[in-house]
Write a protein that holds these residues in place. Structure first.
Motif, PDB file in Angstrom:
ATOM      1  N   SER A   1      42.168  37.739  36.156  1.00 64.64           N
ATOM      2  CA  SER A   1      41.927  36.530  35.357  1.00 64.64           C
ATOM      3  C   SER A   1      40.411  36.551  34.470  1.00 64.64           C
ATOM      4  O   SER A   1      40.108  35.720  33.683  1.00 64.64           O
ATOM      5  N   GLY A   2      39.533  37.670  34.850  1.00 59.66           N
ATOM      6  CA  GLY A   2      38.593  37.654  34.210  1.00 59.66           C
ATOM      7  C   GLY A   2      37.633  36.568  34.910  1.00 59.66           C
ATOM      8  O   GLY A   2      36.422  36.244  34.279  1.00 59.66           O
ATOM      9  N   GLY A   3      37.908  35.822  35.844  1.00 61.07           N
ATOM     10  CA  GLY A   3      37.372  34.841  36.437  1.00 61.07           C
ATOM     11  C   GLY A   3      37.263  33.549  36.072  1.00 61.07           C
ATOM     12  O   GLY A   3      37.014  32.285  36.395  1.00 61.07           O
ATOM     13  N   ARG A   4      38.384  33.465  34.971  1.00 63.47           N
ATOM     14  CA  ARG A   4      38.713  32.079  34.345  1.00 63.47           C
ATOM     15  C   ARG A   4      39.033  31.011  35.167  1.00 63.47           C
ATOM     16  O   ARG A   4      39.022  29.820  34.954  1.00 63.47           O
ATOM     17  N   ASP A   5      40.084  31.518  36.118  1.00 62.55           N
ATOM     18  CA  ASP A   5      40.599  30.361  36.943  1.00 62.55           C
ATOM     19  C   ASP A   5      39.968  30.266  38.373  1.00 62.55           C
ATOM     20  O   ASP A   5      40.191  29.639  39.331  1.00 62.55           O
ATOM     21  N   HIS A   6      38.797  30.781  38.435  1.00 63.07           N
ATOM     22  CA  HIS A   6      37.892  30.526  39.666  1.00 63.07           C
ATOM     23  C   HIS A   6      36.997  29.292  39.546  1.00 63.07           C
ATOM     24  O   HIS A   6      36.413  28.912  38.363  1.00 63.07           O
TER      25      HIS A   6
END
Length: 466
Positions: free
Chosen positions: A189-194
């Motif tokens: 996710s490229g970290g977007r959902d973290h």
């Protein structure tokens, strides 16, 4: 002929019953078209996957805290001294510190505690913990970033949190980011959902740019604006926020430090306006010193220097409960825990902070129980006190009634030892989960857009949004 009358009546009655039954019990095909009342099982819930981090980066930090023997260097006393023996012996879950400089930032503790609660006891939570990444809406990062930062601030070198060498907080920040960014979940996710909980203004100070794509839970955007303005090549006065945004991030409440006053306990308030805090602040907080000089000699206005720590807490309770209004000017950042202490004390907030962002907007309307004053008017001599004195008793009662109704929204404590246990359905934790849930469609859209982007093409960092 006489015998057929009862038979006819019976037939007619049966037909009526069949019609009634068909009206209130539609066929399976019709039932599928009708909306059903949501139940706890069928209602939408936020599905949360918890990232794999060692205990040393969350509850292990509480072990370290309760093992400390020296007081917090910033206040010179240890508000937790009497609690340390019992807290240190508790296992495996420990309570959160009562030290007000730390307690005000405890959202990370309650959110993780909710996710750690066994599934059978989590019926009141809006979040559903899942163990399959493919089922998750978001990935929760269980790092106690605030506690890590505060331990460095209170027990490390003065100003040492800005340095990297010899900084335990920096070491922990680096370990978290390296682990998370190397995970499959981040790569997908490229970290977007973290989700990172960063309530302290200096939490993850050294690695913010590396986690900027994630959903950040912050008390306001004050500390982030400063970073953006330094990094931006834009020479205008408009700051382009490249790391924080209301589109992806969530404003969460501070933890209140004063006890809740219920409406039935409210008594006559003899003072007009109350404020307790530091007179001298930086940046946007310079307005505080100007307001102080304007208000300090006004009749019915109480301006006190200090912080609601072990010695000033009772003074703060008395001050907020005996005033009609409580002043909330900007400090080093646009907000402070003072606002939530006022709400829990049924003291009508007077907010003088033009850049403020507030928790759960869209869910609650702060204008129902707060007075918003532009800085330009508040700094005019006599304007503020005259305006407050003109507010009718009926309007003040309405403010206080509305405030009493939203008090539970700003409470984190679930009444369970160690923070592990079912959360109140109308409390702060569930409101945070709901707010994150509203971000999920936007986050998913951003992830999909990123996937279809041609290799080597970058999207400009130009998020200027409200």
């Amino acid at each position: 002929m006489k015998a057929s009358v009862p038979l006819l009546a019976f037939v007619l009655l049966a037909l009526v019953l069949i019609l009634i039954s068909s009206r209130f019990n539609p066929s399976p095909s019709l039932k599928s078209l009708l909306p059903s009342s949501p139940t706890l099982q069928s209602a939408p819930r936020l599905k949360v996957f918890v990232a794999d981090l060692p205990r040393s980066l969350n509850y292990g930090l509480l072990d370290d805290y309760w093992a400390l023997s020296a007081p917090d260097s910033r206040i010179g006393v240890d508000p937790d001294a009497g609690l340390r023996p019992a807290a240190a012996a508790a296992a495996p879950w420990k309570s959160y510190p009562e030290n007000p400089l730390i307690k005000q930032y405890s959202a990370e503790y309650w959110l993780l505690g909710d996710l750690e609660t066994p599934g059978g006891r989590r019926g009141s939570s809006f979040a559903e913990r899942v163990y399959d990444l493919d089922l998750a809406d978001v990935v929760f990062v269980p790092f106690f970033a605030t506690l890590s930062a505060e331990m460095e601030l209170g027990w490390g070198r003065k100003g040492g949190f800005l340095k990297k060498e010899g900084n335990e907080d920096y070491r922990r920040q680096r370990e978290v980011v390296d682990r998370i960014r190397e995970s499959e979940a981040w790569r997908r996710s490229g970290g977007r959902d973290h989700v990172f909980v960063l309530t302290d203004p200096v939490a993850t100070w050294h690695v913010r740019s590396e986690i900027a794509p994630a959903i950040l839970l912050v008390v306001d955007f004050g500390g982030w604006y400063k970073i953006d303005s330094k990094e931006s090549a834009n020479s205008s006065n408009m700051i382009h926020h490249t790391q924080v945004s209301l589109l992806k991030d969530v404003i969460v409440p501070y933890t209140h430090l004063l006890p809740r006053l219920r409406l039935s306990e409210n008594r006559h308030r003899r003072n007009l306006l109350y404020f307790k805090g530091a007179k001298h602040r930086h940046r946007g907080g310079l307005v505080r010193e100007k307001l102080w000089d304007l208000l300090v000699d006004e009749p019915g206005v109480i301006m006190e220097e200090g912080f609601p720590n072990a010695t000033g807490r009772e003074q703060s309770i008395k001050g907020m409960r005996s005033a009609e209004f409580c002043l909330h000017p900007a400090g080093d950042t646009p907000t402070s825990c003072r606002l939530f202490d006022a709400i829990l004390s049924l003291c009508i907030p007077v907010i003088v902070s033009d850049e403020i962002e507030l928790p759960f907007e869209g869910m609650i309307d702060y204008s129902d129980f707060s007075v918003f004053v532009p800085v330009s008017k508040a700094l005019q001599p006599k304007w503020l006190v005259n305006n407050l004195r003109s507010i009718s008793e009926q309007r003040k009662r309405r403010y206080r009634l509305n405030m009493a109704q939203v008090q539970p929204v700003f409470e984190y404590d679930n009444g369970n030892p160690g923070g592990i246990g079912p959360v109140p359905p109308d409390g702060a934790v569930n409101h945070i989960w709901r707010k994150i849930y509203r971000k999920v469609p936007i986050i998913r859209e951003a992830i999909i857009r990123e996937k279809r982007k041609p290799e080597g093409v970058s999207i400009p960092l130009r998020c200027h949004c409200t």
